[in-house]
Design a protein around this motif. Structure first.
Motif, mmCIF file in Angstrom:
data_model
loop_
_atom_site.group_PDB
_atom_site.id
_atom_site.type_symbol
_atom_site.label_atom_id
_atom_site.label_comp_id
_atom_site.label_asym_id
_atom_site.label_seq_id
_atom_site.Cartn_x
_atom_site.Cartn_y
_atom_site.Cartn_z
ATOM 1 N N ASP A 1 77.135 35.879 33.191
ATOM 2 C CA ASP A 1 77.374 34.583 34.099
ATOM 3 C C ASP A 1 78.140 34.922 35.377
ATOM 4 N N VAL A 2 79.158 35.505 34.914
ATOM 5 C CA VAL A 2 79.852 35.976 36.329
ATOM 6 C C VAL A 2 79.247 36.810 37.153
ATOM 7 N N CYS A 3 78.332 37.686 36.668
ATOM 8 C CA CYS A 3 77.357 38.596 37.593
ATOM 9 C C CYS A 3 76.455 37.654 38.405
ATOM 10 N N GLU A 4 75.715 36.756 37.867
ATOM 11 C CA GLU A 4 74.988 35.584 38.461
ATOM 12 C C GLU A 4 75.735 35.087 39.647
ATOM 13 N N LYS A 5 76.741 34.676 39.381
ATOM 14 C CA LYS A 5 77.587 33.855 40.515
ATOM 15 C C LYS A 5 77.720 34.905 41.651
ATOM 16 N N PHE A 6 77.905 36.072 41.354
ATOM 17 C CA PHE A 6 78.284 37.074 42.551
ATOM 18 C C PHE A 6 76.948 37.396 43.056
ATOM 19 N N ARG A 7 75.855 37.553 42.274
ATOM 20 C CA ARG A 7 74.538 37.718 43.119
ATOM 21 C C ARG A 7 74.198 36.624 43.813
ATOM 22 N N ALA A 8 74.437 35.288 43.474
ATOM 23 C CA ALA A 8 74.141 34.258 44.405
ATOM 24 C C ALA A 8 75.147 34.271 45.792
ATOM 25 N N TYR A 9 76.292 34.542 45.375
ATOM 26 C CA TYR A 9 77.208 34.493 46.479
ATOM 27 C C TYR A 9 76.644 35.828 47.564
ATOM 28 N N TYR A 10 76.294 36.982 47.048
ATOM 29 C CA TYR A 10 76.147 37.954 48.099
ATOM 30 C C TYR A 10 74.839 37.691 48.602
ATOM 31 N N LEU A 11 73.835 37.448 48.085
ATOM 32 C CA LEU A 11 72.502 37.171 48.492
ATOM 33 C C LEU A 11 72.680 35.823 49.433
ATOM 34 N N GLY A 12 73.289 34.960 49.320
ATOM 35 C CA GLY A 12 73.723 33.791 50.382
ATOM 36 C C GLY A 12 73.811 34.415 51.628
ATOM 37 N N SER A 13 74.792 35.384 51.885
ATOM 38 C CA SER A 13 75.016 36.060 52.992
ATOM 39 C C SER A 13 74.126 37.124 53.459
ATOM 40 N N HIS A 14 73.501 37.750 52.452
ATOM 41 C CA HIS A 14 72.818 38.723 52.773
ATOM 42 C C HIS A 14 71.151 38.451 52.200
#
Length: 732
Positions: A520-533
């Protein structure tokens, strides 16, 4: 008219009445003078009136009897010196030099008195007649009647040589006898010393030292022999300064060097107690003595250097090609560095910082280091081990000094591109595991590599450090966006490293299903990162990650376990199950069986680190084995690091894979270098082309000329080059 009185001219005329002398005046006066001179020569001054003698000598010179006075002196001196010569000839061998010196000192003293007595004759008759002055006359007559006496001339060199021989054999002699005799010979006639003494002395010295060196070389070891040579040179130098002419010293020292060193230096250096023994036993004083003595002779330094080089190459070859040494690469490299330090110390402190020795050591290290194709890997592992230990607080080594020494070995590598691959991989592991000693230390190493090999060699390494720094900024931004304190947040904490795929070493990823809370934490980070990249893609590589897991065992004791991500996935399964089989764990984690077995082996089979229990209790992991938490696990440390066992087969395959990648990359580098050279030169023959390409590639690799030739043929096939009778031409 002048007021001054007129001056009158006048002169004094000689006495017009001549003095009439007694016809027998000259004979009577000379007999009186002769009697006085003979007494002076015999050292008998009783009853002599020097005032009367001087007045008579003055009157004879005044009345023009100089010829009679001079010839009478010659006759008197000659008769006296013939008596002196007979007295010296009658002396025994052991008294010969003493008698000669005693009579010479008496004669020299008497001559001084006679010269003063007959000074009026010297200033009148001798000067007008161009005769030898009294002092010179006395010396010449001594030479002609004493020194040139057949018996004395024959006995004198032998007497001098015998007394010098006795001193060389250890007997104490009266050096003044030899010194005075030498001064006498040189004083009387410079050529007399060289002809009658120096040449026989040098011939006798050559015979003596030839015989002594032959005896010593048979019965002494190298150290004792060199000490004796050093002693003999010191004695001859001291002897020459005491009673030999200055020009004789270099001649006799040259004889000692020739007979005792030059003729035996190869045997000395190759003795069992010679150079190799001194090198092995660190006998620096004896090495210094050998070097200082042999350097006096032509070929002496090269004799030492050649054997030292041969020994260094042989021992270095044994070290780097020994299978046992290769199993511990860090220790192997440390031993190489210790050997380099040792020889640097010898060259600096013993061999006078001789540049030819420095070159010999460098070429030797380059020779045997490159005999082992894994040397680039070993040096990279040594650098990695140094930086990892420094990060763990090992203060026993100064990182900067050790890295500087490691770079010395790096310079000798012919395949620096292989080192680059391994170093890049090791740097990635250090950065991702948090084992880098510091950003400054890593960058310092990169600067050293850039100086040696250029910017292209280190550009990706620098970008890797930039990625890590950039990842830290990303993680701070991620937790800030979640409104969570990175350090004080509840639940699992993620520390992701976002790596540029084209920069970091590529490696096969090991599949592993993450626990739900981590996923779950990994998916949150994925969403955050791809949001700006948005145009980028994230691929998780769990095999590179680590985790800190707080575990509570049956006795209530808590430990923080530092494990790999795969080990963490296994351990978390035991939160909801007491016992799990290997098959159950594989289904839950989706890990390949070989990777899972290595993971379970490190958790259950390592003594003092077995946080899991295994049934049956052996060191082999089978699919039906059952695992449970080891409630009896204890450790003196709160934080416990558990390593994952490495697969030997995989390690060998990785080595082959790295080698293949290097070979492929090297082909492209050679092709690029060929094109650069041909663009600049347009037309070249094969030998010139190979030389230029090798020169361009030298900072990274020293390619085989045959490989370069194959790449040239490949470029001809692809129509980049044209072969015109072994003259290659670039096709624009």
């Amino acid at each position: 008219m002048s007021d001054h009185p007129r001056k009158s001219n006048f002169s004094i005329e000689p006495f017009k009445n001549p003095v009439i002398l007694d016809p027998g005046y000259a004979d009577k006066t000379w007999k009186m003078l002769e009697h006085g001179i003979r007494n002076i020569l015999n050292n008998n001054y009783d009853g002599l009136s020097f005032e009367v003698l001087h007045r008579n000598a003055y009157n004879m010179a005044l009345h023009r009897f100089g010829e009679k006075l001079y010839s009478g002196l010659v006759t008197t001196l000659t008769r006296h010196l013939q008596e002196v010569s007979a007295s010296i000839e009658a002396a025994r061998d052991d008294q010969f030099l003493e008698e000669l010196n005693r009579r010479w000192l008496e004669h020299d003293k008497a001559l001084t008195v006679i010269r003063d007595l007959l000074a009026p004759m010297d200033t009148t008759y001798v000067s007008e007649s161009h005769k030898s002055p009294v002092l010179r006359l006395g010396l010449d007559l001594w030479r002609d009647n004493v020194i040139h006496s057949k018996e004395i001339q024959a006995r004198l060199p032998d007497a001098l040589l015998r007394i010098i021989q006795r001193e060389r054999m250890g007997e104490v002699i009266i050096r003044d006898s030899v010194k005075n005799t030498k001064m006498l010979m040189t004083y009387l006639e410079p050529s007399l010393y060289e002809k009658d003494f120096e040449k026989p002395f040098l011939d006798d010295s050559a015979i003596f030292y030839a015989g002594e060196s032959q005896v010593l070389i048979e019965c002494c070891d190298c150290r004792e022999y060199l000490k004796m040579v050093e002693r003999r040179l010191r004695e001859e130098k001291e002897r020459a300064s005491h009673y030999l002419a200055d020009r004789t010293e270099p001649k006799v020292l040259s004889i000692v060097e020739e007979e005792m060193i030059a003729k035996h230096m190869r045997r000395l250096v190759h003795m069992d107690s010679g150079l190799v023994s001194m090198l092995l036993r660190d006998e620096y004083e004896d090495l210094g003595r050998m070097y200082s003595l042999l350097r006096r002779c032509t070929g002496g330094v090269s004799t030492i250097r050649d054997l030292m080089t041969s020994h260094l190459r042989e021992t270095g070859k044994q070290l780097v090609t020994d299978a046992a040494s290769s199993r511990n690469p860090v220790d192997l490299v440390q031993r190489l560095l210790d050997k380099k330090d040792k020889y640097d110390k010898i060259i600096t402190g013993v061999f006078g910082d001789d540049k030819t020795f420095q070159t010999a050591v460098s070429t030797s290290f380059e020779y045997f280091i490159n005999l082992n194709s894994r040397s680039p890997e070993f040096i990279s592992l040594y650098v990695d081990d140094t930086l990892r230990k420094a990060s763990e607080g090992d203060g026993g080594k100064d990182v900067e000094i050790v890295l500087h020494k490691a770079m010395t070995l790096f310079r000798y590598l012919q395949e620096k591109d292989v080192f680059e691959k391994y170093h890049k991989q090791n740097l990635a592991n250090r950065l991702l595991s948090g084992r880098a000693v510091s950003d400054d230390a890593e960058r310092s190493l990169i600067v050293k590599l850039r100086v040696e090999c250029g910017h292209n060699y280190t550009s990706k390494l620098e970008e890797m450090l930039t990625d890590v720094k950039f990842s830290q900024d990303i993680m701070r931004g991620f937790y800030a966006s979640q409104g969570v304190d990175e350090e004080a947040g509840e639940g699992p904490t993620l520390a992701a490293q976002v790596l540029t795929g084209a920069i970091w070493p590529s490696r096969p990823s090991t599949a592993c299903k993450l626990p739900d809370e981590i996923h779950d934490v990994c998916e949150k980070f994925r969403a955050y990162y791809l949001g700006s990249h948005a145009c980028r893609k994230l691929t998780w590589q769990t095999d590179l990650g680590t985790a800190d897991v707080v575990a509570t065992f049956g006795n209530g004791q808590k430990h923080e376990l530092n494990v790999s991500t795969s080990q963490m996935c296994v351990l978390v399964l035991f939160n909801s199950a007491d016992r799990l089989s290997c098959k159950d764990i594989q289904q839950a984690t989706a890990m390949p069986l070989p990777d899972l077995k290595r993971c379970l082996w490190s958790l259950a089979c390592v003594p003092d680190m077995n946080v899991l229990c295994k049934n049956p209790t052996n060191n082999v992991i089978a699919e039906d084995d059952v695992f449970c938490v080891n409630d009896n696990f204890t450790s003196n440390l709160f934080q416990v690091k558990i390593d994952t066992a490495a697969a030997e087969e995989e390690s060998e395959s990785e080595q082959q894979e790295i080698r293949q990648k290097v070979e492929e990359a090297r082909k492209d580098q050679i092709d690029a270098a060929i094109i650069r050279v041909m663009k600049a030169q347009r037309v070249l023959n094969l030998n010139s082309l190979v030389t230029e390409v090798a020169k361009q590639l030298q900072p990274r690799v020293l390619p085989d000329p045959a490989v370069i030739k194959k790449r040239v043929e490949s470029l001809i096939e692809r129509e980049y080059l044209e072969d015109n009778k072994n003259q290659y031409q670039y096709i624009a």
